[in-house]
Design a protein around this motif. Structure first.
Motif, PDB file in Angstrom:
ATOM      1  N   LEU A   1       0.826  -1.208   0.000  1.00  0.00           N
ATOM      2  CA  LEU A   1       0.000   0.000   0.000  1.00  0.00           C
ATOM      3  C   LEU A   1       0.862   1.259   0.000  1.00  0.00           C
TER       4      LEU A   1
ATOM      5  N   LYS B   1      -1.287   4.201  -1.374  1.00  0.00           N
ATOM      6  CA  LYS B   1      -2.659   4.023  -0.893  1.00  0.00           C
ATOM      7  C   LYS B   1      -2.744   3.784   0.612  1.00  0.00           C
TER       8      LYS B   1
ATOM      9  N   GLU C   1      -5.575   5.178   2.565  1.00  0.00           N
ATOM     10  CA  GLU C   1      -6.926   4.627   2.449  1.00  0.00           C
ATOM     11  C   GLU C   1      -7.441   4.114   3.793  1.00  0.00           C
ATOM     12  N   LEU C   2      -6.513   3.734   4.684  1.00  0.00           N
ATOM     13  CA  LEU C   2      -6.927   3.228   5.993  1.00  0.00           C
ATOM     14  C   LEU C   2      -7.628   4.303   6.808  1.00  0.00           C
ATOM     15  N   THR C   3      -7.146   5.542   6.687  1.00  0.00           N
ATOM     16  CA  THR C   3      -7.743   6.634   7.459  1.00  0.00           C
ATOM     17  C   THR C   3      -8.925   7.265   6.741  1.00  0.00           C
ATOM     18  N   ARG C   4      -8.971   7.108   5.408  1.00  0.00           N
ATOM     19  CA  ARG C   4     -10.078   7.694   4.638  1.00  0.00           C
ATOM     20  C   ARG C   4     -11.301   6.783   4.574  1.00  0.00           C
ATOM     21  N   MET C   5     -11.169   5.595   5.083  1.00  0.00           N
ATOM     22  CA  MET C   5     -12.265   4.636   5.058  1.00  0.00           C
ATOM     23  C   MET C   5     -13.399   5.107   5.974  1.00  0.00           C
TER      24      MET C   5
ATOM     25  N   GLU D   1     -17.409   1.019   6.783  1.00  0.00           N
ATOM     26  CA  GLU D   1     -16.460   0.126   6.124  1.00  0.00           C
ATOM     27  C   GLU D   1     -15.362  -0.301   7.083  1.00  0.00           C
ATOM     28  N   THR D   2     -14.940   0.612   7.959  1.00  0.00           N
ATOM     29  CA  THR D   2     -13.905   0.278   8.933  1.00  0.00           C
ATOM     30  C   THR D   2     -14.383  -0.826   9.864  1.00  0.00           C
TER      31      THR D   2
ATOM     32  N   ALA E   1     -14.584  -0.632   0.387  1.00  0.00           N
ATOM     33  CA  ALA E   1     -13.216  -0.242   0.712  1.00  0.00           C
ATOM     34  C   ALA E   1     -12.251  -0.710  -0.367  1.00  0.00           C
ATOM     35  N   ASP E   2     -11.104  -0.061  -0.458  1.00  0.00           N
ATOM     36  CA  ASP E   2     -10.036  -0.538  -1.333  1.00  0.00           C
ATOM     37  C   ASP E   2      -9.669  -1.957  -0.901  1.00  0.00           C
TER      38      ASP E   2
ATOM     39  N   ALA F   1      -6.437  -2.261   1.221  1.00  0.00           N
ATOM     40  CA  ALA F   1      -6.576  -1.574   2.504  1.00  0.00           C
ATOM     41  C   ALA F   1      -7.525  -2.349   3.423  1.00  0.00           C
TER      42      ALA F   1
END
Length: 300
Positions: free
Chosen positions: A53, A58, A61-65, A69-70, A180-181, A184
């Motif tokens: 990642l 990317k 993407e963990l924080t933008r999830m 989704e998280t 989610a990606d 990620a």
């Protein structure tokens, strides 16, 4: 190089690596118990997925999830890697690799069965035939071809191997709605699952010994079974989905090579003598998967 060739090369690379992991499981289990193997492999996988990642840009993407989704990805971590690999590695610990590996390939059939109550899908006559073929293959492999005697090398091992397919199928069914990606989401699932794996190891086992051979095999499992191959397969599918990529179905068909290649590695790397019943049973399983794959509804 055309998109079609790129898709094929990435697909073949993935299948080739997947074909070696059953051997790696057995080699690692010579010096580690299933929980110790999972602990080491998951730790390596987390590092690998994070590195991929980071290279792809990317990691954010963990924080933008989104919150939903998280939570979904976090809960999925209980299924994969925690429950799925705990059960699968225990099955490999009890069974010869040539038995555990083909049985694990019935997960696609299990997925179809679970899709009926969970997704409201219907089973056609063709699908039922595919299911019967696949599970006939399981019986042939598990009994070494002695269908009348019904003597299993390890009934518990067979039950666990089949149980792992249920967990894997549930993971993908619950994962279908995730936005989610993929990479990620997988990393988040592994980050969530790791504390449970560590707790189970401390409660029911112990921290793995510093034995080079088993630890290297466990690292191989984490690097390839749980890490790089996922990225390679996604890349293969990305190229295949392009206008000149030839279609994803063509690349997906390469997966049928993996179980037979795996038997070759199991013979030479693990030292198992491949029983004729294993080959015949695996042929039934693959025929069932192919029949499921090529139903008229699937093609449409």
């Amino acid at each position: 190089m055309t998109d079609s060739k790129k898709a094929t090369l990435y697909g073949l690379a993935t299948v080739s690596i997947w074909s070696t992991v059953a051997s790696a499981f057995k080699i690692a289990l010579r010096g580690l118990d299933p929980l110790q193997l999972l602990l080491c492999a998951c730790a390596v996988s987390i590092l690998v997925l994070a590195a991929i990642l980071l290279i792809q840009g990317k990691l954010g993407e963990l924080t933008r999830m989104g919150r939903k989704e998280t939570v979904r990805c976090a809960l999925l971590g209980l299924l994969n890697p925690f429950l799925y690999y705990t059960i699968l590695f225990k099955a490999y610990d009890l069974l010869p690799a040539q038995e555990a590996q083909p049985i694990n390939y019935t997960w696609a059939v299990t997925l179809s069965l679970l899709s009926v109550p969970l997704l409201g899908q219907k089973l056609s006559a063709r699908a039922l035939m595919a299911i019967l073929l696949s599970y006939l293959g399981v019986v042939v492999i598990s009994t070494h071809g002695d269908l009348l005697g019904m003597r299993f090398s390890s009934l518990q091992g067979v039950a666990l191997a089949l149980g792992s397919t249920v967990i894997w199928a549930l993971y993908w069914i619950f994962n279908t709605r995730s936005q989610a990606d993929p990479m990620a989401g997988l990393l988040l699932s592994f980050l969530t699952g790791f504390p449970f794996i560590l707790a189970a190891t401390l409660l029911f086992s112990e921290i793995p010994p510093l034995a080079t051979g088993p630890l290297m095999a466990a690292a191989y499992v984490g690097l390839f079974e749980m890490g790089i191959t996922f990225a390679l397969w996604l890349t293969a599918m990305k190229y295949a989905a392009r206008p000149e990529g030839g279609g994803t179905a063509r690349v997906a068909n390469l997966i049928f090579l993996s179980p037979f290649l795996s038997l070759v590695f199991i013979h030479f790397l693990v030292g198992e003598t491949i029983h004729p019943a294993t080959v015949f049973g695996l042929a039934f399983i693959i025929a069932g998967n192919a029949l499921m794959q090529y139903s008229p509804r699937k093609r449409a």
